[in-house]
Design a protein around this motif. Structure first.
Motif, PDB file in Angstrom:
ATOM      1  N   GLN A 162      12.042   4.991  -2.551  1.00  0.00           N
ATOM      2  CA  GLN A 162      11.028   4.324  -1.724  1.00  0.00           C
ATOM      3  C   GLN A 162      11.102   4.807  -0.284  1.00  0.00           C
ATOM      4  N   LEU A 163      12.288   4.991   0.241  1.00  0.00           N
ATOM      5  CA  LEU A 163      12.433   5.479   1.612  1.00  0.00           C
ATOM      6  C   LEU A 163      11.934   6.917   1.734  1.00  0.00           C
ATOM      7  N   MET A 216       0.813  -1.213   0.000  1.00  0.00           N
ATOM      8  CA  MET A 216       0.000   0.000   0.000  1.00  0.00           C
ATOM      9  C   MET A 216       0.850   1.268   0.000  1.00  0.00           C
ATOM     10  N   LEU A 217       2.147   1.124   0.312  1.00  0.00           N
ATOM     11  CA  LEU A 217       3.024   2.293   0.407  1.00  0.00           C
ATOM     12  C   LEU A 217       4.178   2.235  -0.587  1.00  0.00           C
ATOM     13  N   GLN A 218       4.154   1.275  -1.497  1.00  0.00           N
ATOM     14  CA  GLN A 218       5.259   1.113  -2.435  1.00  0.00           C
ATOM     15  C   GLN A 218       5.208   2.111  -3.584  1.00  0.00           C
ATOM     16  N   THR A 219       6.381   2.507  -4.052  1.00  0.00           N
ATOM     17  CA  THR A 219       6.465   3.270  -5.289  1.00  0.00           C
ATOM     18  C   THR A 219       6.317   2.301  -6.454  1.00  0.00           C
ATOM     19  N   ALA A 220       6.053   2.841  -7.643  1.00  0.00           N
ATOM     20  CA  ALA A 220       5.888   1.984  -8.816  1.00  0.00           C
ATOM     21  C   ALA A 220       7.168   1.203  -9.110  1.00  0.00           C
ATOM     22  N   ASP A 221       8.323   1.867  -9.013  1.00  0.00           N
ATOM     23  CA  ASP A 221       9.582   1.188  -9.336  1.00  0.00           C
ATOM     24  C   ASP A 221       9.924   0.104  -8.320  1.00  0.00           C
ATOM     25  N   TYR A 222       9.628   0.366  -7.051  1.00  0.00           N
ATOM     26  CA  TYR A 222       9.884  -0.639  -6.017  1.00  0.00           C
ATOM     27  C   TYR A 222       8.962  -1.841  -6.240  1.00  0.00           C
ATOM     28  N   ALA A 223       7.685  -1.591  -6.494  1.00  0.00           N
ATOM     29  CA  ALA A 223       6.734  -2.682  -6.752  1.00  0.00           C
ATOM     30  C   ALA A 223       7.163  -3.489  -7.972  1.00  0.00           C
ATOM     31  N   ARG A 224       7.639  -2.800  -8.995  1.00  0.00           N
ATOM     32  CA  ARG A 224       8.080  -3.496 -10.209  1.00  0.00           C
ATOM     33  C   ARG A 224       9.233  -4.448  -9.885  1.00  0.00           C
ATOM     34  N   ALA A 225      10.174  -3.993  -9.072  1.00  0.00           N
ATOM     35  CA  ALA A 225      11.304  -4.847  -8.702  1.00  0.00           C
ATOM     36  C   ALA A 225      10.833  -6.074  -7.930  1.00  0.00           C
ATOM     37  N   ILE A 226       9.874  -5.887  -7.038  1.00  0.00           N
ATOM     38  CA  ILE A 226       9.348  -7.015  -6.246  1.00  0.00           C
ATOM     39  C   ILE A 226       8.684  -8.040  -7.150  1.00  0.00           C
ATOM     40  N   PHE A 227       7.832  -7.568  -8.065  1.00  0.00           N
ATOM     41  CA  PHE A 227       7.134  -8.491  -8.960  1.00  0.00           C
ATOM     42  C   PHE A 227       8.118  -9.262  -9.841  1.00  0.00           C
ATOM     43  N   LEU A 228       9.166  -8.594 -10.306  1.00  0.00           N
ATOM     44  CA  LEU A 228      10.153  -9.268 -11.143  1.00  0.00           C
ATOM     45  C   LEU A 228      10.901 -10.340 -10.358  1.00  0.00           C
ATOM     46  N   ARG A 229      11.206 -10.054  -9.088  1.00  0.00           N
ATOM     47  CA  ARG A 229      11.893 -11.046  -8.259  1.00  0.00           C
ATOM     48  C   ARG A 229      11.040 -12.314  -8.121  1.00  0.00           C
ATOM     49  N   TYR A 230       9.741 -12.130  -7.863  1.00  0.00           N
ATOM     50  CA  TYR A 230       8.874 -13.295  -7.676  1.00  0.00           C
ATOM     51  C   TYR A 230       8.561 -13.990  -8.996  1.00  0.00           C
ATOM     52  N   ALA A 231       8.502 -13.244 -10.084  1.00  0.00           N
ATOM     53  CA  ALA A 231       8.299 -13.874 -11.393  1.00  0.00           C
ATOM     54  C   ALA A 231       9.484 -14.785 -11.716  1.00  0.00           C
ATOM     55  N   ASN A 232      10.687 -14.315 -11.375  1.00  0.00           N
ATOM     56  CA  ASN A 232      11.880 -15.146 -11.591  1.00  0.00           C
ATOM     57  C   ASN A 232      11.852 -16.384 -10.707  1.00  0.00           C
ATOM     58  N   LEU A 233      11.450 -16.202  -9.460  1.00  0.00           N
ATOM     59  CA  LEU A 233      11.430 -17.319  -8.513  1.00  0.00           C
ATOM     60  C   LEU A 233      10.458 -18.409  -8.953  1.00  0.00           C
ATOM     61  N   HIS A 234       9.247 -18.003  -9.332  1.00  0.00           N
ATOM     62  CA  HIS A 234       8.194 -18.972  -9.644  1.00  0.00           C
ATOM     63  C   HIS A 234       8.111 -19.310 -11.136  1.00  0.00           C
ATOM     64  N   GLY A 235       8.892 -18.608 -11.961  1.00  0.00           N
ATOM     65  CA  GLY A 235       8.842 -18.865 -13.390  1.00  0.00           C
ATOM     66  C   GLY A 235       7.487 -18.564 -14.000  1.00  0.00           C
ATOM     67  N   THR A 236       6.866 -17.466 -13.544  1.00  0.00           N
ATOM     68  CA  THR A 236       5.500 -17.150 -13.969  1.00  0.00           C
ATOM     69  C   THR A 236       5.473 -16.113 -15.093  1.00  0.00           C
ATOM     70  N   THR A 237       4.282 -15.902 -15.610  1.00  0.00           N
ATOM     71  CA  THR A 237       4.065 -14.917 -16.665  1.00  0.00           C
ATOM     72  C   THR A 237       4.542 -13.543 -16.207  1.00  0.00           C
ATOM     73  N   ARG A 238       5.227 -12.836 -17.069  1.00  0.00           N
ATOM     74  CA  ARG A 238       5.729 -11.504 -16.716  1.00  0.00           C
ATOM     75  C   ARG A 238       4.716 -10.447 -17.176  1.00  0.00           C
ATOM     76  N   ASP A 239       3.749 -10.208 -16.326  1.00  0.00           N
ATOM     77  CA  ASP A 239       2.773  -9.141 -16.589  1.00  0.00           C
ATOM     78  C   ASP A 239       3.050  -7.996 -15.611  1.00  0.00           C
ATOM     79  N   THR A 240       4.319  -7.668 -15.468  1.00  0.00           N
ATOM     80  CA  THR A 240       4.775  -6.767 -14.408  1.00  0.00           C
ATOM     81  C   THR A 240       4.093  -5.417 -14.451  1.00  0.00           C
ATOM     82  N   ASP A 241       4.037  -4.792 -15.605  1.00  0.00           N
ATOM     83  CA  ASP A 241       3.448  -3.450 -15.684  1.00  0.00           C
ATOM     84  C   ASP A 241       1.977  -3.456 -15.282  1.00  0.00           C
ATOM     85  N   GLU A 242       1.243  -4.480 -15.730  1.00  0.00           N
ATOM     86  CA  GLU A 242      -0.170  -4.575 -15.360  1.00  0.00           C
ATOM     87  C   GLU A 242      -0.329  -4.793 -13.856  1.00  0.00           C
ATOM     88  N   ALA A 243       0.546  -5.627 -13.273  1.00  0.00           N
ATOM     89  CA  ALA A 243       0.494  -5.889 -11.837  1.00  0.00           C
ATOM     90  C   ALA A 243       0.799  -4.616 -11.044  1.00  0.00           C
TER      91      ALA A 243
END
Length: 283
Positions: free
Chosen positions: A192-193, A125-152
């Motif tokens: 982000q800080l 709820m307090l993340q910046t767009a760039d920070y959220a994007r980095a988080i989603f990319l980390r988990y997409a790599n971990l789980h090997g999932t679809t990269r819909d990062t911008d939409e997420a």
């Protein structure tokens, strides 16, 4: 709530209705059963319609009232099968991260007070767009999932509009470790800080930071969110867990309140954030 969960709750409701209609002393109307149990008649219809989750005591009372006390064990087993619902990441992320964010948005939109605990990342709820994007990319790599990062990211940022609506309250606790974790580039973490320091003092936000040197009455353990005292969402590496039974919610609220005792707020919280920001500059 998830389709699996709701289907299980509706199936239990159908079984309750079946028992009411086959009561030992003759079929009972919903109103008659409610009067016998001392409940509002609406509770009977909500339970039967799968719009309310029964407690174990509710099920025992129902079974006794309809003259089928032996049905209690079956009913209680059904309840225990769905009062904690595991939503595996493999299944949830099959279509990418955006659908998961959309599900969260639905739950948040009907919530007035959120209590959150995060030990390793900044709350969504307090993340910046760039920070959220980095988080989603980390988990997409971990789980090997679809990269819909911008939409997420867009879906997560839409959820933040909730913070600017009257009557809402976001009470977040963050462990100081999350302020230092380089799950993104240093420049993204710096921004982000800055964002985090800026929300301190918002009317709808209470941000507490637990310093690394603070005395802890319980281990920090996993992150979790409590929505309006009706739903707890917590997660592990394999799945997200949604809990709506009263005992679990009470436990998580108790943990949140104990953790809150170790947190600092206001200017003290800003000082911890500023120290993390300064440490980032000196790396």
């Amino acid at each position: 709530m998830s389709t699996d969960f709701q289907q299980a709750r509706e199936a239990l409701g159908a079984r309750l209705r079946e028992l009411r209609l086959s009561a030992r002393g003759g079929r009972l109307t919903g109103t008659q059963l409610a009067q016998h149990l001392g409940w509002p008649h609406s509770k009977v219809y909500k339970l039967e319609g799968g719009r309310q989750t029964a407690t174990s005591d509710d099920l025992r009372a129902w079974a006794d009232a309809v003259g089928h006390p032996d049905a209690f064990e079956e009913l209680d087993a059904r309840l225990k099968g769905f009062e904690s619902h595991i939503r595996s990441w493999r299944r949830q992320l099959a279509a990418g991260h955006r659908p998961v964010q959309d599900s969260w948005n639905v739950e948040v939109s009907r919530t007035r007070v959120i209590r959150a605990w995060e030990e390793s990342v900044i709350p969504g709820m307090l993340q910046t767009a760039d920070y959220a994007r980095a988080i989603f990319l980390r988990y997409a790599n971990l789980h090997g999932t679809t990269r819909d990062t911008d939409e997420a990211v867009r879906s997560r940022l839409r959820r933040q509009e909730w913070l600017y609506e009257a009557g809402h309250r976001f009470c977040a606790l963050v462990w100081e470790a999350a302020l230092h974790a380089l799950v993104c580039s240093p420049s993204v973490l710096a921004a982000q800080l800055d964002r985090l320091a800026g929300v301190v003092g918002m009317d709808t936000v209470e941000l507490g930071v637990i310093p690394l040197g603070a005395s802890l009455k319980v281990p920090t353990a996993n992150a979790f969110w409590v929505l309006d005292d009706r739903l707890v969402i917590t997660e592990d590496w394999h799945a997200e867990l949604w809990l709506d039974d009263a005992d679990s919610i009470a436990t998580y609220l108790r943990v949140w309140n104990v953790l809150r005792e170790s947190a600092v707020f206001g200017a003290d919280a800003q000082n911890v954030i500023h120290r993390a920001r300064h440490a980032l500059n000196t790396r």
